[in-house]
Design an enzyme around this catalytic site. Sequence first.
Site, PDB file in Angstrom:
ATOM      1  N   LYS A  36       0.798  -1.223   0.000  1.00  8.25           N
ATOM      2  CA  LYS A  36       0.000   0.000   0.000  1.00  8.25           C
ATOM      3  C   LYS A  36       0.831   1.274   0.000  1.00  8.25           C
ATOM      4  O   LYS A  36       0.351   2.327  -0.397  1.00  8.25           O
ATOM      5  CB  LYS A  36      -0.986  -0.004   1.148  1.00  8.25           C
ATOM      6  CG  LYS A  36      -0.417   0.020   2.518  1.00  8.25           C
ATOM      7  CD  LYS A  36      -1.585   0.068   3.488  1.00  8.25           C
ATOM      8  CE  LYS A  36      -1.119  -0.106   4.902  1.00  8.25           C
ATOM      9  NZ  LYS A  36      -2.220  -0.073   5.839  1.00  8.25           N
ATOM     10  N   GLY A 146       2.427  -7.807   8.387  1.00  8.04           N
ATOM     11  CA  GLY A 146       3.286  -7.302   9.443  1.00  8.04           C
ATOM     12  C   GLY A 146       2.592  -6.800  10.686  1.00  8.04           C
ATOM     13  O   GLY A 146       1.585  -7.351  11.137  1.00  8.04           O
ATOM     14  N   ALA A 183      11.693  -1.466  28.224  1.00  9.77           N
ATOM     15  CA  ALA A 183      13.136  -1.726  28.135  1.00  9.77           C
ATOM     16  C   ALA A 183      13.425  -2.917  27.238  1.00  9.77           C
ATOM     17  O   ALA A 183      14.289  -3.740  27.526  1.00  9.77           O
ATOM     18  CB  ALA A 183      13.717  -1.938  29.527  1.00  9.77           C
ATOM     19  N   ASP A 315       5.456 -11.017  11.078  1.00  5.21           N
ATOM     20  CA  ASP A 315       4.945 -10.409  12.313  1.00  5.21           C
ATOM     21  C   ASP A 315       3.455 -10.643  12.522  1.00  5.21           C
ATOM     22  O   ASP A 315       2.967 -10.521  13.638  1.00  5.21           O
ATOM     23  CB  ASP A 315       5.170  -8.887  12.282  1.00  5.21           C
ATOM     24  CG  ASP A 315       6.577  -8.486  12.694  1.00  5.21           C
ATOM     25  OD1 ASP A 315       7.437  -9.376  12.796  1.00  5.21           O
ATOM     26  OD2 ASP A 315       6.806  -7.275  12.904  1.00  5.21           O
ATOM     27  N   HIS A 447      43.577 -14.940  15.044  1.00 10.02           N
ATOM     28  CA  HIS A 447      44.035 -14.120  16.164  1.00 10.02           C
ATOM     29  C   HIS A 447      44.608 -12.815  15.633  1.00 10.02           C
ATOM     30  O   HIS A 447      45.331 -12.842  14.639  1.00 10.02           O
ATOM     31  CB  HIS A 447      45.127 -14.864  16.944  1.00 10.02           C
ATOM     32  CG  HIS A 447      45.721 -14.042  18.045  1.00 10.02           C
ATOM     33  ND1 HIS A 447      45.038 -13.784  19.210  1.00 10.02           N
ATOM     34  CD2 HIS A 447      46.914 -13.382  18.138  1.00 10.02           C
ATOM     35  CE1 HIS A 447      45.782 -13.030  19.992  1.00 10.02           C
ATOM     36  NE2 HIS A 447      46.930 -12.763  19.363  1.00 10.02           N
TER      37      HIS A 447
HETATM   38  C1  FAD Z   1      12.282   0.657  15.328  1.00 10.90           C
HETATM   39  C2  FAD Z   1      12.320  -0.795  14.937  1.00 10.90           C
HETATM   40  C3  FAD Z   1      13.525  -1.445  14.845  1.00 10.90           C
HETATM   41  C4  FAD Z   1      13.572  -2.779  14.480  1.00 10.90           C
HETATM   42  N1  FAD Z   1      14.790  -3.372  14.384  1.00 10.90           N
HETATM   43  C5  FAD Z   1      14.864  -4.667  14.033  1.00 10.90           C
HETATM   44  C6  FAD Z   1      16.124  -5.293  13.879  1.00 10.90           C
HETATM   45  O1  FAD Z   1      17.167  -4.678  14.077  1.00 10.90           O
HETATM   46  N2  FAD Z   1      16.142  -6.587  13.511  1.00 10.90           N
HETATM   47  C7  FAD Z   1      14.994  -7.294  13.287  1.00 10.90           C
HETATM   48  O2  FAD Z   1      15.075  -8.477  12.959  1.00 10.90           O
HETATM   49  N3  FAD Z   1      13.784  -6.721  13.401  1.00 10.90           N
HETATM   50  C8  FAD Z   1      13.696  -5.425  13.765  1.00 10.90           C
HETATM   51  N4  FAD Z   1      12.471  -4.826  13.850  1.00 10.90           N
HETATM   52  C9  FAD Z   1      11.269  -5.652  13.575  1.00 10.90           C
HETATM   53  C10 FAD Z   1      11.066  -5.822  12.069  1.00 10.90           C
HETATM   54  O3  FAD Z   1      10.949  -4.558  11.471  1.00 10.90           O
HETATM   55  C11 FAD Z   1       9.830  -6.657  11.803  1.00 10.90           C
HETATM   56  O4  FAD Z   1       9.928  -7.880  12.500  1.00 10.90           O
HETATM   57  C12 FAD Z   1       9.697  -6.967  10.313  1.00 10.90           C
HETATM   58  O5  FAD Z   1       9.612  -5.785   9.564  1.00 10.90           O
HETATM   59  C13 FAD Z   1       8.464  -7.840  10.043  1.00 10.90           C
HETATM   60  O6  FAD Z   1       8.379  -8.094   8.690  1.00 10.90           O
HETATM   61  P1  FAD Z   1       7.002  -8.435   7.970  1.00 10.90           P
HETATM   62  O7  FAD Z   1       7.345  -8.666   6.538  1.00 10.90           O
HETATM   63  O8  FAD Z   1       6.282  -9.485   8.711  1.00 10.90           O
HETATM   64  O9  FAD Z   1       6.106  -7.120   8.120  1.00 10.90           O
HETATM   65  P2  FAD Z   1       6.356  -5.506   7.863  1.00 10.90           P
HETATM   66  O10 FAD Z   1       7.799  -5.272   7.729  1.00 10.90           O
HETATM   67  O11 FAD Z   1       5.610  -4.884   8.937  1.00 10.90           O
HETATM   68  O12 FAD Z   1       5.713  -5.304   6.463  1.00 10.90           O
HETATM   69  C14 FAD Z   1       4.345  -5.373   6.238  1.00 10.90           C
HETATM   70  C15 FAD Z   1       4.011  -4.583   5.001  1.00 10.90           C
HETATM   71  O13 FAD Z   1       2.673  -4.877   4.619  1.00 10.90           O
HETATM   72  C16 FAD Z   1       2.059  -3.684   4.155  1.00 10.90           C
HETATM   73  N5  FAD Z   1       0.616  -3.862   4.269  1.00 10.90           N
HETATM   74  C17 FAD Z   1      -0.119  -4.080   5.390  1.00 10.90           C
HETATM   75  N6  FAD Z   1      -1.409  -4.279   5.083  1.00 10.90           N
HETATM   76  C18 FAD Z   1      -1.492  -4.177   3.737  1.00 10.90           C
HETATM   77  C19 FAD Z   1      -2.551  -4.308   2.819  1.00 10.90           C
HETATM   78  N7  FAD Z   1      -3.800  -4.612   3.201  1.00 10.90           N
HETATM   79  N8  FAD Z   1      -2.292  -4.122   1.504  1.00 10.90           N
HETATM   80  C20 FAD Z   1      -1.036  -3.844   1.074  1.00 10.90           C
HETATM   81  N9  FAD Z   1      -0.002  -3.723   1.905  1.00 10.90           N
HETATM   82  C21 FAD Z   1      -0.221  -3.898   3.216  1.00 10.90           C
HETATM   83  C22 FAD Z   1       2.613  -2.625   5.078  1.00 10.90           C
HETATM   84  O14 FAD Z   1       2.476  -1.341   4.494  1.00 10.90           O
HETATM   85  C23 FAD Z   1       4.065  -3.075   5.200  1.00 10.90           C
HETATM   86  O15 FAD Z   1       4.856  -2.506   4.196  1.00 10.90           O
HETATM   87  C24 FAD Z   1      12.386  -3.480  14.192  1.00 10.90           C
HETATM   88  C25 FAD Z   1      11.156  -2.824  14.257  1.00 10.90           C
HETATM   89  C26 FAD Z   1      11.120  -1.502  14.621  1.00 10.90           C
HETATM   90  C27 FAD Z   1       9.802  -0.812  14.670  1.00 10.90           C
END
Ligand code: FAD
Length: 468
Positions: A36, A146, A183, A315, A447
């Site tokens: 989106k 996500g 935390a 997620d 090392h």
């Molecule tokens: C500040 C922060 C730091 C982080 N740091 C780390 C890290 O260092 N290492 C790590 O492993 N994880 C980290 N994470 C967690 C990580 O970002 C998530 O676990 C990961 O992005 C999950 O991936 P995903 O593909 O499941 O979902 P997302 O990355 O959440 O992607 C979901 C996508 O789906 C799209 N979407 C949702 N609904 C629709 C729809 N109906 N139609 C079209 N598109 C849609 C959204 O716009 C989004 O782009 C961090 C998260 C945050 C917030």
Amino acid sequence: MAGKRYDLVVIGSGPGGYVAAIRAAQLGLVTACVEKYPSLGGTCLNVGCIPSKALLDSSEHFEHARGGLAAHGVNVSGVTLDLARMQERKERVVRELTRGVEGLFRKNKVERVLGSGRLVGAGEVEVTGAGEPKRLATKNILIATGSKPASLPGIAYDGRRIVHSTDALALDRVPARLIVVGAGAIGLELGSVWRRLGSEVTVLEALGRIVPGTDTGSAAILQRALERQGMKFRFGVSARAASVTGEQVRVDVVPAAGGDAQVETADVLLVAVGRRPYTEGLGAAELGVKLDPRGRIDVDERYQTTVPGVFAIGDVIAGPMLAHKAEEEGIACVERIAGVAGHVSYASIPNVVYTWPELASAGLTEEEARERGLEVRVGTFPFLANGRAKAMGEKDGQVKLVADAASDRLLGAHIVGPRASDLIAELVVAMEMGASAEDVARSVHAHPTLPEAVKEAALAVAGRAIHN
Ligand SMILES: Cc1cc2nc3c(=O)[nH]c(=O)nc-3n(C[C@H](O)[C@H](O)[C@H](O)COP(=O)(O)OP(=O)(O)OC[C@H]3O[C@@H](n4cnc5c(N)ncnc54)[C@H](O)[C@@H]3O)c2cc1C
């Protein structure tokens, strides 16, 4: 019949969705990915892993330049912060990576579809919000939508003074005083960024420790290091209400066990109490896709939801909310759809907190192993006794390995120290291969390097570390 028919439509282009789409296309599936937002890459690339690490690295340079270099005989004066430039650099890093995903889609012939995806029937996704609505007919649908930041009851985000992680990554001024609720990894990482840039940071945590769920001793070492850096912690408390008056946030801080509130004030309140699965507007529940009580999509061992042909990963399903977990699930899911074997090694998913020192762990903690009735042997080795850490000026931290007492097989690894995020990889591979502590101990490590601390911890499992 007119119209294209896909083998797979992925909804969401985060690390789960975009990686799954590429792997599906590699396997010959006709694949589209619906996102989106105009920028691909999801939370991780746009407002998560990548921008947070860009700011962590930049703020680390600032802190070193301000005070850490003198011990190396490098005198620097007149160090100032150009926050706008630091933020621009972060944006550029994000832009280059998200455009990289566009390039990967083109290379692998994944069709990118801009708009919100909604399940309208088995094998049909409606896309709206970007031009003419369209319907995509497909054999399989993969939900990879996500998560979004969770909120606390009684505290409404305003995007400026009361913020979640997305806003905290984009502040245009260093808050004089920042209160962080939570935390966990995100609270500690973003708290570290703003403390390094000049904020006075207090972290409120309802439990009695930082990074709940990780090895207790390693978390305590990290806490002490963060306290020495100036971060303050208050345990057993939470924020109940917050209001903005002028340039200040008033926060009601309450004991987690109940009791009277104390008022604290800050310039910015960052609520980092976790994330919630995102399924809004997806039409999943209407189609019969079952959610669990926490709003996560229920899946079976093939990542199939309660509706045949509709899958979910990342997620939005149960498990740690981590980018690499989402990626691995995406790959395993589409490999199985394509009839290829695929699986995820849940027992050794690394978990990293990118503070300084970093905290990285994989596998069982000592406590978890004992709770399962396993007899274990533990080996630890401090970075204080590692030559490379000494040369770098890094004194904090240790490597701790947990091995099965009878077989010596590695069960868990917990590292707090410099570049723990990189060091954990060796141990993930070792655990994946079913290696023993002795296997790691007998492998030659260059090392002087930080990984020698891993080897020494493996030797320490048998009580024969050389340098400690
Ligand atoms: C500040 C922060 C730091 C982080 N740091 C780390 C890290 O260092 N290492 C790590 O492993 N994880 C980290 N994470 C967690 C990580 O970002 C998530 O676990 C990961 O992005 C999950 O991936 P995903 O593909 O499941 O979902 P997302 O990355 O959440 O992607 C979901 C996508 O789906 C799209 N979407 C949702 N609904 C629709 C729809 N109906 N139609 C079209 N598109 C849609 C959204 O716009 C989004 O782009 C961090 C998260 C945050 C917030």
